[in-house]
Design a protein around this motif. Structure first.
Motif, short mmCIF file in Angstrom:
data_model
loop_
_atom_site.label_atom_id
_atom_site.label_comp_id
_atom_site.label_asym_id
_atom_site.label_seq_id
_atom_site.Cartn_x
_atom_site.Cartn_y
_atom_site.Cartn_z
N VAL A 165 17.26 -27.35 10.46
CA VAL A 165 15.96 -27.32 11.15
C VAL A 165 15.04 -26.22 10.61
CG1 VAL A 165 14.88 -26.73 13.37
CG2 VAL A 165 16.65 -28.47 13.29
N LEU A 166 15.56 -25.02 10.46
CA LEU A 166 14.73 -23.93 9.94
C LEU A 166 14.50 -24.07 8.44
CD1 LEU A 166 13.24 -21.25 10.33
CD2 LEU A 166 15.40 -20.05 10.10
N ALA A 214 -2.94 -23.38 19.97
CA ALA A 214 -3.48 -22.71 18.77
C ALA A 214 -4.96 -23.01 18.60
CB ALA A 214 -2.69 -23.11 17.53
N VAL A 272 5.76 -19.77 21.65
CA VAL A 272 6.16 -19.38 20.29
C VAL A 272 7.57 -18.78 20.34
CG1 VAL A 272 5.72 -17.77 18.39
CG2 VAL A 272 3.83 -19.05 19.38
N MET A 276 11.72 -26.18 7.17
CA MET A 276 10.36 -25.67 7.32
C MET A 276 10.11 -24.53 6.31
SD MET A 276 7.45 -26.01 8.51
CE MET A 276 7.04 -26.97 9.96
N ALA A 308 10.58 -20.31 18.35
CA ALA A 308 11.23 -19.52 17.29
C ALA A 308 12.71 -19.31 17.62
CB ALA A 308 10.52 -18.18 17.12
N THR A 317 2.15 -28.88 4.95
CA THR A 317 2.61 -28.59 6.32
C THR A 317 3.26 -27.21 6.39
OG1 THR A 317 3.04 -30.95 6.62
CG2 THR A 317 4.08 -29.44 8.20
N HIS A 363 1.87 -24.11 8.46
CA HIS A 363 2.71 -23.62 9.55
C HIS A 363 2.90 -22.11 9.50
CE1 HIS A 363 6.59 -22.47 11.37
NE2 HIS A 363 6.18 -23.24 12.36
N TRP A 364 3.28 -21.60 8.32
CA TRP A 364 3.59 -20.16 8.25
C TRP A 364 2.35 -19.29 8.23
CZ3 TRP A 364 7.96 -19.00 10.18
CH2 TRP A 364 9.05 -19.87 10.06
N LEU A 401 2.07 -26.21 21.15
CA LEU A 401 1.69 -25.16 20.19
C LEU A 401 0.41 -25.54 19.45
CD1 LEU A 401 5.20 -24.21 18.74
CD2 LEU A 401 3.70 -22.74 20.09
N PRO A 423 15.62 -33.89 12.86
CA PRO A 423 16.86 -33.46 12.21
C PRO A 423 18.05 -34.17 12.84
CG PRO A 423 15.55 -31.58 12.88
CD PRO A 423 14.89 -32.77 13.45
N HIS A 477 -1.60 -33.02 11.51
CA HIS A 477 -0.48 -33.48 12.34
C HIS A 477 -0.72 -34.92 12.82
CE1 HIS A 477 3.04 -32.87 14.92
NE2 HIS A 477 2.37 -33.55 15.86
N ALA A 517 14.51 -22.37 16.80
CA ALA A 517 14.72 -22.49 15.35
C ALA A 517 15.90 -21.61 14.91
CB ALA A 517 13.44 -22.08 14.61
N HIS A 575 5.95 -28.68 20.07
CA HIS A 575 5.05 -28.71 18.91
C HIS A 575 3.63 -29.09 19.32
CE1 HIS A 575 8.76 -29.29 16.11
NE2 HIS A 575 8.64 -28.06 16.57
N PHE A 604 9.46 -31.90 5.33
CA PHE A 604 8.07 -31.41 5.28
C PHE A 604 7.63 -31.17 3.84
CE2 PHE A 604 9.59 -29.87 9.48
CZ PHE A 604 8.70 -30.55 10.28
C1 HEM Z 1 7.23 -17.12 14.41
C2 HEM Z 1 8.25 -17.79 14.23
C3 HEM Z 1 8.31 -19.28 14.03
C4 HEM Z 1 9.41 -19.90 13.57
C5 HEM Z 1 10.73 -19.24 13.21
C6 HEM Z 1 9.11 -21.32 13.50
C7 HEM Z 1 9.98 -22.28 13.05
C8 HEM Z 1 9.72 -23.61 12.96
C9 HEM Z 1 10.60 -24.58 12.42
C10 HEM Z 1 11.99 -24.29 11.89
C11 HEM Z 1 10.01 -25.78 12.49
C12 HEM Z 1 10.57 -27.09 11.97
C13 HEM Z 1 11.12 -27.92 13.05
C14 HEM Z 1 11.74 -29.15 12.45
O1 HEM Z 1 12.52 -28.99 11.50
O2 HEM Z 1 11.40 -30.23 12.92
C15 HEM Z 1 8.74 -25.59 13.07
C16 HEM Z 1 7.83 -26.59 13.31
C17 HEM Z 1 6.62 -26.38 13.94
N1 HEM Z 1 6.11 -25.16 14.35
FE1 HEM Z 1 6.96 -23.38 14.14
N2 HEM Z 1 7.83 -21.53 13.93
C18 HEM Z 1 7.31 -20.31 14.28
C19 HEM Z 1 6.04 -20.09 14.76
C20 HEM Z 1 5.16 -21.11 15.09
C21 HEM Z 1 3.86 -20.87 15.65
C22 HEM Z 1 3.25 -19.52 15.97
C23 HEM Z 1 3.30 -22.11 15.83
C24 HEM Z 1 1.95 -22.50 16.37
C25 HEM Z 1 1.24 -21.93 17.18
C26 HEM Z 1 4.24 -23.10 15.38
C27 HEM Z 1 4.03 -24.46 15.44
C28 HEM Z 1 4.90 -25.41 14.92
C29 HEM Z 1 4.61 -26.81 14.89
C30 HEM Z 1 3.34 -27.47 15.42
C31 HEM Z 1 5.70 -27.42 14.27
C32 HEM Z 1 5.86 -28.90 14.00
C33 HEM Z 1 5.46 -29.17 12.58
C34 HEM Z 1 4.83 -30.49 12.43
O3 HEM Z 1 5.39 -31.47 12.93
O4 HEM Z 1 3.77 -30.54 11.80
N3 HEM Z 1 5.37 -22.46 14.93
N4 HEM Z 1 8.56 -24.25 13.36
#
Ligand code: HEM
Ligand code: HEM
Lengths: 199, 206
Positions: B176-177, B100, B158, B180, B162, B13, B17-18, B96, B78, B69, B165, B93, B9
């Motif tokens: 994976v984590l 969202a 979520v 991001m 999470a 992105t 994301h965060w 989400l 991964p 996206h 992750a 994803h 990423f």
């Molecule tokens: C709160 C704790 C959260 C953690 C620890 C977390 C962690 C992660 C991680 C590690 C990835 C990367 C996955 C990969 O390596 O392929 C990821 C991707 C993603 N997360 Fe989260 N996330 C969190 C919250 C959210 C929330 C609240 C949303 C949306 C509502 C979200 C939406 C996404 C999306 C859409 C991706 C895919 C990224 C992409 O392909 O553009 N995440 N998340």
């Protein structure tokens, strides 16, 4: 807004027209004179205590207070010595939306559980025209008393009863009621039609 | 390092994301507190207004993220994930991303149909108009139910996402984590053994 700023002028013009029209032969005809109406009056329940609080983007909260009481005395010799006292019961607020009414009664605004009345007691009356006056006095709400000013226009007078339009803009923040600003204006615009019955 | 590439990423992105994650978690907590706990009415009014302003911010960022996206390169999944895991991850994803958008839109519908007619004064700065919908108690109740249901559905996805992750990070010890969290992780991750020490990875977090 336009309606609001037009209506007092309209009212005066209308009163003048009526007075002139009904006594066409008299050259000295004029609007009813405040001094002619001297006496003690009780405020009747036919009165209307209307208010508006403007909101961002137009419109606003519009409502009435249904319960109130009061009396006033128009001094025979000097309108400036007239007095008025008025009590409003904020738990009677009506806006057409129960949740807004409950909010206005809550601790956020009037806090009716602890302060069940809003009172006004005049300290100074000044006649500003044949049928207009400015009334200054102490407004007490939520335990805070402040000097406020209202503009009074005589609408109608016949033996025994009298009607006024009273307007005033009150800032609510000094009374600890600033909740909701600036979404809702700090200014409460009062537009009241007060009817008095001679005692 | 703004853009994604096949290996990982980019900052756009990651920051989106965060930022969205933080907003959504805050909005879920705020939504619950303002509606389900006994708060002082004046404070409750402000919390609702904060909820709407933050919610519109989330909607704006989520819209950008959804478009991003669609157009942006997706990194390779991964290493070490089987087909089922890859599908589960990418489906989550997409869910989400869609929720969202749907949750704040439903919130906007609540504000728009409410007979309270409270303006959405975005951070006391500009009035965001109501959606052109008829105001009625029935419509407000309906959209409140939709907003609430979707919001807690979003919360469960979520949580799933999470936890997955964290599972990858602490149990599977893959990147994976980490990928991001920082853009450069893939070089380090590939230069290290597959089971890189999570404590070291943890220290590298920004
Ligand atoms: C709160 C704790 C959260 C953690 C620890 C977390 C962690 C992660 C991680 C590690 C990835 C990367 C996955 C990969 O390596 O392929 C990821 C991707 C993603 N997360 Fe989260 N996330 C969190 C919250 C959210 C929330 C609240 C949303 C949306 C509502 C979200 C939406 C996404 C999306 C859409 C991706 C895919 C990224 C992409 O392909 O553009 N995440 N998340
Ligand atoms: C991603 C963004 C959002 C999330 C996660 C979210 C979450 C929530 C949650 C969890 C609740 C409480 C539900 C309950 O327990 O009953 C809630 C209520 C509410 N939300 Fe949102 N919200 C978001 C965006 C918005 C937006 C953009 C608006 C309006 C512009 C909005 C307006 C409301 C309103 C008015 C309520 C209260 C409904 C009622 O009391 O009848 N929300 N939200």
């Amino acid at each position: 807004m336009t309606l609001r700023s037009q209506s007092p002028t309209k009212t005066i013009a209308f009163t003048l027209l009526l007075a002139l029209g009904s006594v066409p032969s008299s050259a000295t005809a004029a609007a009813p004179d405040l001094a002619d109406a001297a006496g003690n009056y009780g405020i009747t329940s036919a009165s209307r205590i209307h208010f508006t609080v403007a909101q961002a983007g137009g419109g606003g909260i519009v409502g009435d207070f249904a319960k109130f009481s009061g009396n006033f005395r128009i001094d025979r010799n000097d309108v400036g010595h007239s007095t008025v006292e008025f009590t409003l019961y904020p738990e009677s607020v009506k806006t057409g939306e129960k949740r807004i009414e409950d909010f206005l009664k809550s601790s956020a605004v009037f806090d009716t559980a602890n302060y069940n009345t809003v009172t006004f007691r005049s300290t100074n009356v000044k006649q500003t025209g044949p049928d207009t006056a400015a009334v200054e006095g102490t407004l007490t709400a939520r335990g805070t008393s402040r000097k406020e000013r209202f503009l009074v226009t005589l609408l109608d007078w016949s033996r025994g009863s009298i009607a006024f339009n009273i307007r005033g803009n009150i800032h609510r923040s000094p009374y600890g009621m600033d909740v909701g600003t600036p979404i809702y204006s700090n200014v409460v615009q009062f537009d009241m039609n007060i009817k008095g019955q001679r005692r | 390092m703004l853009r994604n590439d096949k290996a990982g990423f980019g900052w756009i992105t990651i920051v989106l994301h965060w930022a969205i994650a933080a907003l959504i978690l805050a909005l879920l907590g705020l939504g619950f507190v303002m509606r389900r706990t006994p708060v002082d009415p004046a404070l409750q009014f402000s919390l609702y207004q904060w909820h709407k302003s933050l919610g519109f911010t989330a909607l704006g960022l989520a819209t950008i993220r959804a478009l991003w996206h669609l157009v942006e390169v997706r990194p390779r999944p991964p290493a070490g994930l089987n087909m089922l895991e890859r599908h589960a991850a990418s489906t989550t994803h997409v869910v989400l991303i869609v929720l969202a958008l749907a949750v704040p839109l439903a919130g906007w519908a609540v504000a728009s149909t409410s007979t309270l007619n409270i303006p959405s004064f975005y951070f006391n700065w500009i009035v965001i108009p109501h959606l052109p919908m008829a105001k009625s108690e029935a419509a407000e109740n309906f959209w409140t139910l939709v907003h609430m249901t979707l919001a807690y559905l979003l919360l469960s996805f979520v949580a799933l996402h999470a936890l997955a992750a964290l599972y990858h990070h602490f149990a599977r010890r893959d990147d994976v984590l980490v990928r991001m969290l920082q853009t450069g992780s893939r070089q380090r991750a590939s230069s290290q053994a597959a089971g890189s020490d999570p404590v070291i990875a943890g220290r590298k977090k920004p």
